[in-house]
Design an enzyme around this catalytic site. Sequence first.
Site, PDB file in Angstrom:
ATOM      1  N   SER A  87       0.805  -1.221   0.000  1.00 42.84           N
ATOM      2  CA  SER A  87       0.000   0.000   0.000  1.00 42.84           C
ATOM      3  C   SER A  87       0.839   1.273   0.000  1.00 42.84           C
ATOM      4  CB  SER A  87      -0.967  -0.034   1.182  1.00 42.84           C
ATOM      5  OG  SER A  87      -1.919   0.981   1.055  1.00 42.84           O
ATOM      6  N   HIS A  88       0.672   2.111   1.022  1.00 43.14           N
ATOM      7  CA  HIS A  88       1.359   3.404   1.052  1.00 43.14           C
ATOM      8  C   HIS A  88       2.771   3.295   1.630  1.00 43.14           C
ATOM      9  CE1 HIS A  88      -0.626   2.468   4.718  1.00 43.14           C
ATOM     10  NE2 HIS A  88       0.209   3.255   5.359  1.00 43.14           N
ATOM     11  N   ASP A 108      -2.738   6.441  -3.247  1.00 39.94           N
ATOM     12  CA  ASP A 108      -1.569   5.795  -2.635  1.00 39.94           C
ATOM     13  C   ASP A 108      -0.992   4.708  -3.541  1.00 39.94           C
ATOM     14  OD1 ASP A 108      -3.612   3.964  -2.306  1.00 39.94           O
ATOM     15  OD2 ASP A 108      -2.840   3.221  -0.388  1.00 39.94           O
ATOM     16  N   ASP A 148      -1.263   1.496  -3.941  1.00 40.23           N
ATOM     17  CA  ASP A 148      -2.120   0.500  -4.584  1.00 40.23           C
ATOM     18  C   ASP A 148      -3.480   1.057  -4.995  1.00 40.23           C
ATOM     19  OD1 ASP A 148      -2.785   0.729  -1.845  1.00 40.23           O
ATOM     20  OD2 ASP A 148      -3.661  -1.261  -1.813  1.00 40.23           O
ATOM     21  N   ASP A 171      -6.043   2.601  -3.425  1.00 37.92           N
ATOM     22  CA  ASP A 171      -7.311   2.540  -2.693  1.00 37.92           C
ATOM     23  C   ASP A 171      -7.573   3.766  -1.810  1.00 37.92           C
ATOM     24  OD1 ASP A 171      -5.339   1.780  -0.930  1.00 37.92           O
ATOM     25  OD2 ASP A 171      -6.309  -0.092  -0.282  1.00 37.92           O
ATOM     26  N   ARG A 172      -6.552   4.596  -1.583  1.00 40.25           N
ATOM     27  CA  ARG A 172      -6.773   5.800  -0.764  1.00 40.25           C
ATOM     28  C   ARG A 172      -6.879   7.037  -1.642  1.00 40.25           C
ATOM     29  NH1 ARG A 172      -3.242   5.354   4.687  1.00 40.25           N
ATOM     30  NH2 ARG A 172      -3.573   3.140   5.055  1.00 40.25           N
ATOM     31  N   LYS A 230     -11.761  -0.133  -0.680  1.00 40.67           N
ATOM     32  CA  LYS A 230     -11.827   1.312  -0.824  1.00 40.67           C
ATOM     33  C   LYS A 230     -11.215   1.683  -2.173  1.00 40.67           C
ATOM     34  CE  LYS A 230      -7.765   1.960   2.218  1.00 40.67           C
ATOM     35  NZ  LYS A 230      -7.582   0.657   2.891  1.00 40.67           N
TER      36      LYS A 230
HETATM   37  C1  VG1 Z   1      -4.081   1.365   8.247  1.00 37.21           C
HETATM   38  C2  VG1 Z   1      -5.272   2.291   8.386  1.00 37.21           C
HETATM   39  C3  VG1 Z   1      -6.553   1.551   8.072  1.00 37.21           C
HETATM   40  C4  VG1 Z   1      -6.456   0.931   6.671  1.00 37.21           C
HETATM   41  C5  VG1 Z   1      -5.219   0.061   6.588  1.00 37.21           C
HETATM   42  C6  VG1 Z   1      -5.002  -0.497   5.193  1.00 37.21           C
HETATM   43  O1  VG1 Z   1      -4.176   0.306   9.178  1.00 37.21           O
HETATM   44  O2  VG1 Z   1      -5.331   2.839   9.668  1.00 37.21           O
HETATM   45  O3  VG1 Z   1      -7.644   2.436   8.170  1.00 37.21           O
HETATM   46  O4  VG1 Z   1      -7.596   0.171   6.392  1.00 37.21           O
HETATM   47  O5  VG1 Z   1      -4.057   0.815   6.936  1.00 37.21           O
HETATM   48  O6  VG1 Z   1      -4.941   0.530   4.233  1.00 37.21           O
HETATM   49  P1  VG1 Z   1      -3.372   0.321  10.598  1.00 37.21           P
HETATM   50  O7  VG1 Z   1      -3.689  -1.005  11.250  1.00 37.21           O
HETATM   51  O8  VG1 Z   1      -1.939   0.530  10.293  1.00 37.21           O
HETATM   52  O9  VG1 Z   1      -3.917   1.482  11.364  1.00 37.21           O
HETATM   53  V1  VG1 Z   1      -4.069   0.269   2.840  1.00 37.21           V
HETATM   54  O10 VG1 Z   1      -4.306   1.593   1.882  1.00 37.21           O
HETATM   55  O11 VG1 Z   1      -2.704  -0.191   3.475  1.00 37.21           O
HETATM   56  O12 VG1 Z   1      -4.619  -1.157   2.158  1.00 37.21           O
HETATM   57 CO    CO Z   2      -3.602   1.351   0.013  1.00 33.56          CO
END
Ligand code: VG1
Ligand code: CO
Length: 546
Positions: free
Chosen positions: A115-116, A280, A282, A284-285, A379
């Site tokens: 992801s990010h 981000d 991937d 989704d954000r 998302k």
């Molecule tokens: C974080 C965010 C959460 C989100 C998750 C995956 O998780 O707080 O809201 O769903 O990342 O997002 P955590 O457990 O680090 O707070 V992504 O864009 O990584 O798929």
């Molecule tokens: Co993401």
Amino acid sequence: MIERVISVPAQPFHDQRPGTSGLRKRTAIFSQPHYLELYLQAVIDALGNLRGKTVVIGGDGRYHNRPAIETAIRMLSAAEVSRVLVGRDGLMSTPALSLMVRAKNAYAGLLFTASHNPGGPQGDFGVKLNLGNGAPAPERVTEAIFQHSRRLTGYRTLDRVAIDLAKPGAQLCFETLVEVVDPVTDYARAMEKLFDFAALEKLIGSRDFRFRFDAMNAVTGPYAREIFENRLRAPVGSVVNAVPLEDFGGLHPDPGPSYAKDLFAAMAEDTGPDFGAASDGDGDRHVVLGRDLAVAPSDSIAILAANHQAAPGYAKRVNGVARSMPTSRALDAVAKHLGVPCYETPTGWKYFTSLLDSGRIVLCGEESAGAGSDHAREKDGLWAVLYWLNILAVRRMSVGALVRTHWRAFGRHAFQRLDYVGLEEDGARAMMQDLRARLRDIEGRRVHGLLIDTADEYSYVDPVDGTTADRQGIRIVTADHARIVYRLSGTGTSGETLRIYVERLVREGDMLDASAGRLVAGLPGAAALLADIPRYTGRSAPDVVS
Ligand code: VG1
Ligand code: CO
């Protein structure tokens, strides 16, 4: 020479428990011999008989994506999967994968992304698993994967394979048909069904609307070019950093103020864009910015819900909404006004999906810059940006004017998240444990002038299937309804990350324009004091405030 299925003996690893969103580790851990293979074997074992099934595979293009995809194809082939759909060059965004799994009636989807989190040999890597409904695997499945991973004695794969990920069309890999597909067209078409593209084209093409989308050298570049520049005719160059790079150009592909610095800076220039957005790693954000403000993610989902009549795909059909627990209660205020239920779920998209599947909600979102709807089971960053543009096209307002109009109508749920990153694990866990043990004593206490009304730990019972999730965050609510939430992140790759979420509702007119930091003043200090953060972590301030 024809491929053969072979069994490779290997010792299991004991740290393969998926977190909030799949298994995420340092690239160096993922690329050690047998690590990825054993995890994928655990996934295959947890999924059961894959014979004759279809699986969709993609990735955000980060370093190690291609070898990981080839490994996955070999292993799925050894598991007798009959058809694999894989994104061209191994690329597919998280929401596009969710859509494709659903559209093609696939049995599962595998996505290689962290992801990010930054990519590259020194960065992070990860694997997300989606089931046949296109949703992230639920806890019951991720726990089964972990249990399988600890008992493995090896894995099954093919002894050789040659797959050309750059060549669209079908190739045979052992007995599996591997189709290299272009997910961009399907995704763009899905968006055209939800939003008024004619109105969007008029808005984006108008002379007094300068538009910029920053793909952050990550997966959304090709999608954004196709949608904004080709279909909506934004001037060429409106989409920047549009080529997915293995190391994201050395950046964190995280669309917040700390990492999307260029975009935030461009918005502040005199000749800067009127509308800015980013996604981000991937896809989704999302973040949406106007000339004079960045939309807080908790506000974004509330504003999307409040203006659903503007978007053709949502007009007259929003029967329920949901937000993750730490997300501000801005969405609740909108739901109340609409007369529809607002569900509260633990952090992580997987908790929304039973509500979406059962038709209880249409829109949902998280404070971490995620919003989505029943069009997918993830998302969706570009979806949120298009939704915003559709609202602006109908309401003929700037981003700033729309946000302020919303605050005047519903109040402003000023919100901040404070992250303490890379904490020593024992200290962080002991801090949470100690806070948990003192919740009773905290109620009724006065800290920094705040009177604590309730203090508890959040646990969830899924209203659709009855599954439970405990210890999903510690909540402290003051007598004037301000709120502090503590939880440990489930996506980090080294040490613990403590997240503190603070929120205060403000209604007075002249206060509405103050910075979020000023409006929540007092809450971060009280949070640190109540949990004794300096003593347990050695930190006197958070690393990231968003
Ligand atoms: C974080 C965010 C959460 C989100 C998750 C995956 O998780 O707080 O809201 O769903 O990342 O997002 P955590 O457990 O680090 O707070 V992504 O864009 O990584 O798929
Ligand atoms: Co993401």
